[in-house]
Design an enzyme around this catalytic site. Structure first.
Site, short mmCIF file in Angstrom:
data_model
loop_
_atom_site.label_atom_id
_atom_site.label_comp_id
_atom_site.label_asym_id
_atom_site.label_seq_id
_atom_site.Cartn_x
_atom_site.Cartn_y
_atom_site.Cartn_z
N LYS A 170 0.88 -1.18 0.00
CA LYS A 170 0.00 0.00 0.00
C LYS A 170 0.91 1.22 0.00
O LYS A 170 1.48 1.58 1.01
CB LYS A 170 -0.89 -0.01 1.25
CG LYS A 170 -2.20 0.81 1.09
CD LYS A 170 -2.01 2.29 0.85
CE LYS A 170 -1.57 3.03 2.09
NZ LYS A 170 -1.48 4.52 1.83
N GLY A 201 -4.51 3.43 -2.15
CA GLY A 201 -5.58 3.88 -1.28
C GLY A 201 -5.07 4.77 -0.18
O GLY A 201 -3.87 5.06 -0.10
N GLY A 203 -4.34 5.92 3.85
CA GLY A 203 -3.87 5.25 5.04
C GLY A 203 -4.99 4.80 5.97
O GLY A 203 -5.01 3.64 6.41
N PRO A 204 -5.93 5.70 6.30
CA PRO A 204 -6.99 5.32 7.23
C PRO A 204 -7.89 4.19 6.74
O PRO A 204 -8.52 3.51 7.55
CB PRO A 204 -7.78 6.63 7.39
CG PRO A 204 -6.81 7.71 7.08
CD PRO A 204 -5.95 7.15 5.99
N GLY A 207 -4.64 1.34 4.30
CA GLY A 207 -3.51 1.06 5.19
C GLY A 207 -3.94 0.38 6.47
O GLY A 207 -3.33 -0.61 6.90
N GLU A 245 10.06 1.89 10.49
CA GLU A 245 11.10 2.90 10.26
C GLU A 245 10.40 4.24 10.30
O GLU A 245 9.63 4.58 9.41
CB GLU A 245 11.78 2.64 8.91
CG GLU A 245 13.12 3.35 8.79
CD GLU A 245 13.01 4.64 7.99
OE1 GLU A 245 12.88 5.71 8.63
OE2 GLU A 245 13.08 4.58 6.75
N CYS A 279 13.86 11.30 6.39
CA CYS A 279 13.70 11.05 7.82
C CYS A 279 15.03 11.11 8.57
O CYS A 279 15.05 11.33 9.78
CB CYS A 279 13.02 9.71 8.04
SG CYS A 279 13.69 8.36 7.09
N GLU A 377 10.46 16.88 14.12
CA GLU A 377 10.81 16.61 12.73
C GLU A 377 10.05 17.58 11.82
O GLU A 377 8.82 17.59 11.81
CB GLU A 377 10.48 15.17 12.37
CG GLU A 377 10.94 14.77 10.99
CD GLU A 377 10.69 13.31 10.71
OE1 GLU A 377 11.59 12.65 10.13
OE2 GLU A 377 9.61 12.81 11.05
#
Length: 470
Positions: A170, A201, A203-204, A207, A245, A279, A377
């Site tokens: 995904k 698609g 995430g909510p 995922g 990660e 990141c 971040e």
């Protein structure tokens, strides 16, 4: 490329169950370039079932054969490198040269490493009166971010395939076209049907369905720490494995005696590359007070060498951030830095271009460890420069965040740099400008994640252990 109006499941492109779509925009000009299906839980279920059905045969395939198919996949990526790079530039906004060299070049190197490693890895060993077998975990749910869309896919798919696992991917909503191109490459390479499956698609919806699916044995996620916590909780409740990660707030420590000009230039480049959307970007530069103002001046001069603009223009070194939400988020951090008393020496919140999600390359001086810009971040082209008195204070500042993904140390000699790096609470440290190594493990301490990617350590994440006693 032409976007697929379907999911890649069981070795073919199938119509999505629902009618929803995700629109894909070019962040450099804000124009709509494509739309892809918004997958539902039903699409995820079909993909997981296909992966489950393909698992026994793929797990039983000889490691050398699996490795050869990873090599074939690598060859397709090489052959379609230009198309891949152009697609990444279109949907992410990365300068085309950087897309070719890093966004596509790095995953090709990673795929090559697993093509070799998959054929030579010791999946069986003898310990005393026991034989220890390393077997594939099963079906993997891979959820990848938008900041390095192809690399993050390959870093999960290649080791999982080498281990004998099957997958459902995904990808991030902002960069699904790269994932569709990758699915085409998988098909062209001849990887058996059902071994790799793609569901685009949100995430909510997609995922979450993938992370919670009872047919998934391991969830491999790269993204924010906040979402990683949710996925970890979901997987933990189902007693399934996770590899996470997550975020970072990496320190670039310049010790007295280091080549200051070289260290500052490299550090600025690390933050400006990919518009700061890495990141492990070295967003906190730590400099001894005796060299502090010189470093600030060098950094201000260095960011001036990163002109922003059309990512397809060879002269552009800084592209836009991925979307309007990210642009506004980064601007908010810059405003917060000014509000909390940091000295703005370059950049700021003003828009450098009338169109596109651009952020001016920004440098802050007089940053203290407790400031928001030194703790959270940002994920944009924003550098904070912090002073320190001695190595102990530098170490306290470097380790003084919730994260521990990456870092760097510059010193007059390697021995001094390594001694400092050994005391840093972080998963990977560059020594005097150390280069990327596709065989070295990558992952974080603290809230930067669980598990490792790349090389033999990355392959081990997709294996489970069985011992036979004799």
């Amino acid at each position: 490329m032409k976007a697929h109006d379907g999911m890649y499941i069981g070795g073919e492109w199938r119509a999505a169950v629902g009618r929803g779509h995700i629109e894909v925009f070019n962040p450099a000009d804000e124009q709509l370039i494509a739309s892809v299906p918004a997958g539902t839980a039903e699409d995820v279920d079909a993909a997981v079932r296909a992966a489950r059905a393909a698992f026994p045969s793929w797990a039983a395939t000889a490691p050398g054969e699996r490795a050869a198919l990873i090599g074939a996949l690598r060859d397709v990526l090489v052959a379609r490198k230009g198309e891949m790079a152009e697609t990444i530039t279109a949907e992410l906004g990365s300068p085309l040269g950087f897309s070719e060299m890093v966004h596509v070049g790095a995953p090709i190197a990673v795929a090559s490493s697993f093509a070799e490693l998959g054929a030579s890895y010791a999946f069986e060993e003898r310990i005393g009166n026991s034989t220890v077998l390393l077997e594939p975990v099963g079906v993997v749910g891979a959820i990848t971010p938008w900041n390095y869309p192809l690399h993050q896919i390959v870093a999960k798919v290649a080791p999982a395939l080498a281990a004998g696992c099957t997958l459902v991917l995904k990808p991030a909503e902002d960069t699904p076209l790269t994932a569709q191109l990758f699915a085409e490459a998988v098909h062209e390479a001849g990887i058996p049907a059902g071994v790799f499956n793609l569901v685009t698609g949100t995430g909510p919806v997609a995922g979450q369905a993938l992370a919670a699916h009872e047919g998934v044995d391991l969830v491999s996620f790269t993204g924010s720490t906040a979402v990683g916590k949710q996925i970890g909780a979901t997987a933990g409740a189902a007693v399934k494995r996770v590899a996470l990660e997550l975020g970072g707030k990496s320190a670039n420590v310049i010790l007295p005696g280091a080549d200051l000009a070289k260290a500052v230039a490299a550090g600025v480049g690390h933050v400006m590359n990919n518009a700061g959307q890495s990141c492990n970007a070295l967003t906190r530069m730590l400099v001894h007070r005796d060299e502090y103002e010189e470093a600030v001046a060098l950094a201000a001069a260095a960011v001036a060498k990163y002109p922003s603009g059309d990512p397809r223009d060879p002269g552009t070194r800084l592209g836009p951030v991925v979307n309007a939400k990210q642009r506004d988020r980064v601007r908010g951090f810059i405003a917060k830095g000014v509000e909390e008393g940091a000295r703005l020496v370059a950049g700021g919140t003003e828009t450098p271009h009338e169109q596109g999600y651009f952020i001016a390359p920004t440098v802050f001086a007089d940053v203290t460890p407790g400031m928001t810009i030194a703790q959270e971040e940002i994920f944009g082209p924003v550098l904070s420069i912090l002073p320190y008195e001695d190595q102990d204070e530098a170490l306290t500042i470097a380790n003084g965040t919730d994260y521990g993904l990456g870092g760097a140390v510059w010193a007059a000699d390697e021995e001094t740099a390594v001694a400092f790096a050994r005391r840093m609470d972080t998963g990977q440290v560059d020594i005097n400008g150390g280069r990327f190594n596709p065989l070295a493990p990558f992952g974080g301490y603290k809230k930067s994640g669980v598990g490792r990617e790349l090389g033999p350590h990355g392959l081990a994440e997709y294996l489970q252990t069985k011992s036979l006693q004799f």
